[in-house]
Design a protein around this motif. Structure first.
Motif, PDB file in Angstrom:
ATOM      1  N   GLU A  26       0.824  -1.209   0.000  1.00 60.55           N
ATOM      2  CA  GLU A  26       0.000   0.000   0.000  1.00 60.55           C
ATOM      3  C   GLU A  26       0.860   1.262   0.000  1.00 60.55           C
ATOM      4  N   ALA A  27       1.934   1.251   0.775  1.00 64.19           N
ATOM      5  CA  ALA A  27       2.836   2.409   0.805  1.00 64.19           C
ATOM      6  C   ALA A  27       3.480   2.617  -0.561  1.00 64.19           C
ATOM      7  N   LEU A  28       3.871   1.527  -1.213  1.00 65.14           N
ATOM      8  CA  LEU A  28       4.474   1.626  -2.542  1.00 65.14           C
ATOM      9  C   LEU A  28       3.466   2.119  -3.577  1.00 65.14           C
ATOM     10  N   LEU A  29       2.200   1.739  -3.410  1.00 66.63           N
ATOM     11  CA  LEU A  29       1.163   2.258  -4.309  1.00 66.63           C
ATOM     12  C   LEU A  29       1.030   3.768  -4.156  1.00 66.63           C
ATOM     13  N   GLN A  30       1.069   4.251  -2.921  1.00 67.06           N
ATOM     14  CA  GLN A  30       0.975   5.692  -2.703  1.00 67.06           C
ATOM     15  C   GLN A  30       2.137   6.428  -3.343  1.00 67.06           C
ATOM     16  N   LEU A  31       3.279   5.763  -3.432  1.00 61.49           N
ATOM     17  CA  LEU A  31       4.458   6.361  -4.063  1.00 61.49           C
ATOM     18  C   LEU A  31       4.482   6.166  -5.578  1.00 61.49           C
ATOM     19  N   GLN A  32       3.422   5.529  -6.123  1.00 64.04           N
ATOM     20  CA  GLN A  32       3.307   5.264  -7.559  1.00 64.04           C
ATOM     21  C   GLN A  32       4.427   4.346  -8.056  1.00 64.04           C
ATOM     22  N   GLU A  33       4.859   3.433  -7.209  1.00 65.45           N
ATOM     23  CA  GLU A  33       5.924   2.488  -7.551  1.00 65.45           C
ATOM     24  C   GLU A  33       5.431   1.538  -8.644  1.00 65.45           C
ATOM     25  N   PRO A  34       6.149   1.439  -9.760  1.00 64.25           N
ATOM     26  CA  PRO A  34       5.650   0.652 -10.893  1.00 64.25           C
ATOM     27  C   PRO A  34       5.406  -0.826 -10.578  1.00 64.25           C
ATOM     28  N   GLU A  35       6.249  -1.452  -9.772  1.00 62.29           N
ATOM     29  CA  GLU A  35       6.053  -2.871  -9.483  1.00 62.29           C
ATOM     30  C   GLU A  35       4.760  -3.100  -8.700  1.00 62.29           C
ATOM     31  N   ALA A  36       4.446  -2.216  -7.762  1.00 61.93           N
ATOM     32  CA  ALA A  36       3.213  -2.350  -6.985  1.00 61.93           C
ATOM     33  C   ALA A  36       1.991  -2.096  -7.870  1.00 61.93           C
ATOM     34  N   LEU A  37       2.059  -1.079  -8.710  1.00 63.88           N
ATOM     35  CA  LEU A  37       0.959  -0.802  -9.637  1.00 63.88           C
ATOM     36  C   LEU A  37       0.735  -1.997 -10.561  1.00 63.88           C
ATOM     37  N   ARG A  38       1.810  -2.502 -11.100  1.00 65.21           N
ATOM     38  CA  ARG A  38       1.745  -3.646 -12.012  1.00 65.21           C
ATOM     39  C   ARG A  38       1.165  -4.868 -11.302  1.00 65.21           C
ATOM     40  N   ALA A  39       1.550  -5.084 -10.054  1.00 63.77           N
ATOM     41  CA  ALA A  39       1.076  -6.253  -9.308  1.00 63.77           C
ATOM     42  C   ALA A  39      -0.434  -6.206  -9.076  1.00 63.77           C
ATOM     43  N   VAL A  40      -0.966  -5.039  -8.768  1.00 53.24           N
ATOM     44  CA  VAL A  40      -2.414  -4.920  -8.546  1.00 53.24           C
ATOM     45  C   VAL A  40      -3.174  -5.157  -9.842  1.00 53.24           C
ATOM     46  N   VAL A  41      -2.702  -4.558 -10.925  1.00 55.81           N
ATOM     47  CA  VAL A  41      -3.373  -4.758 -12.214  1.00 55.81           C
ATOM     48  C   VAL A  41      -3.267  -6.231 -12.616  1.00 55.81           C
ATOM     49  N   TRP A  42      -2.105  -6.827 -12.435  1.00 48.44           N
ATOM     50  CA  TRP A  42      -1.887  -8.247 -12.741  1.00 48.44           C
ATOM     51  C   TRP A  42      -2.857  -9.137 -11.969  1.00 48.44           C
ATOM     52  N   ALA A  43      -3.028  -8.869 -10.671  1.00 45.16           N
ATOM     53  CA  ALA A  43      -3.931  -9.686  -9.854  1.00 45.16           C
ATOM     54  C   ALA A  43      -5.360  -9.611 -10.397  1.00 45.16           C
TER      55      ALA A  43
END
Length: 149
Positions: A41-58
Motif C-alpha cells: 500500500e505504501a508503494l502504491l501511494q508512491l506510484q511504484e511501478p512494481e506495486a501498480l503492475r502487481a495490482v493490475v496483474w492480480a
C-alpha cells in the motif's frame, strides 16, 4: 487504494484493492518478493511501478489465470496508471490523525497540514472535504477554500 488504468481508447478502468481476495493479496505479496501488504500500500501511494503492475496483474488473472507476473507489463505505465486513496482510506487517515492530535491539543493544525497531501492522493479530492465534514472539521475545508479565493 484505487488503481486507474487508462486504456488506448482513453477509457479508464478503475481497480480497487478493496476488491481483492486474501489469496489475490497474498499473490501480490509473493510476486513482489515477499513484501508485506502494508508495504504494498505504501508503494502504491508512491506510484511504484512494481506495486501498480502487481495490482493490475492480480485483477487480470481473474480472466487469465495462467498469466505470470514476470510476463505481465504495463507499457506507458507512468502516464497511464495511477493509484489514489479511497474515501474510506481518507477517513481512516483523518481519524488516526485526530487521535494522535488530541493528545497534543493541536488537531486543527495537524489536520490542516495533512489535507493538501490527502487531496493529492485522493481518487476524488472532494472526498477529503466530505471526510472532514464527517469528522466535525468541515470548517478546515471551508477556511482553505476561503483563503484560495
Amino acid at each position: 487504494m484505487i488503481v486507474s488504468v487508462t486504456q488506448d481508447d482513453g477509457t479508464v478502468e478503475e481497480l480497487s484493492t478493496d476488491d481483492l481476495s486474501a489469496l489475490e493479496a497474498a499473490a501480490i505479496e509473493e510476486a513482489m518478493g515477499g513484501v508485506q501488504w502494508a508495504r504494498v500500500e505504501a508503494l502504491l501511494q508512491l506510484q511504484e511501478p512494481e506495486a501498480l503492475r502487481a495490482v493490475v496483474w492480480a485483477h487480470r488473472r481473474r480472466t487469465a489465470p495462467e498469466l505470470k507476473f514476470a510476463d505481465f507489463d504495463l507499457p506507458g505505465w507512468r502516464r497511464r496508471v495511477k493509484a489514489r486513496i479511497s474515501r474510506d482510506e481518507i477517513e481512516d487517515a483523518l481519524n488516526n490523525l485526530m487521535l494522535q492530535a488530541l493528545s497534543t491539543q493541536a488537531e486543527d493544525t495537524q489536520i490542516d497540514r495533512m489535507t493538501p497531501h490527502l487531496r493529492k492522493l485522493a481518487h476524488a479530492p472532494a472526498d477529503v472535504d466530505a471526510a472532514l465534514d464527517g469528522l466535525g472539521k468541515g470548517h478546515l475545508a471551508r477556511r482553505r477554500q476561503d483563503s484560495e479565493d
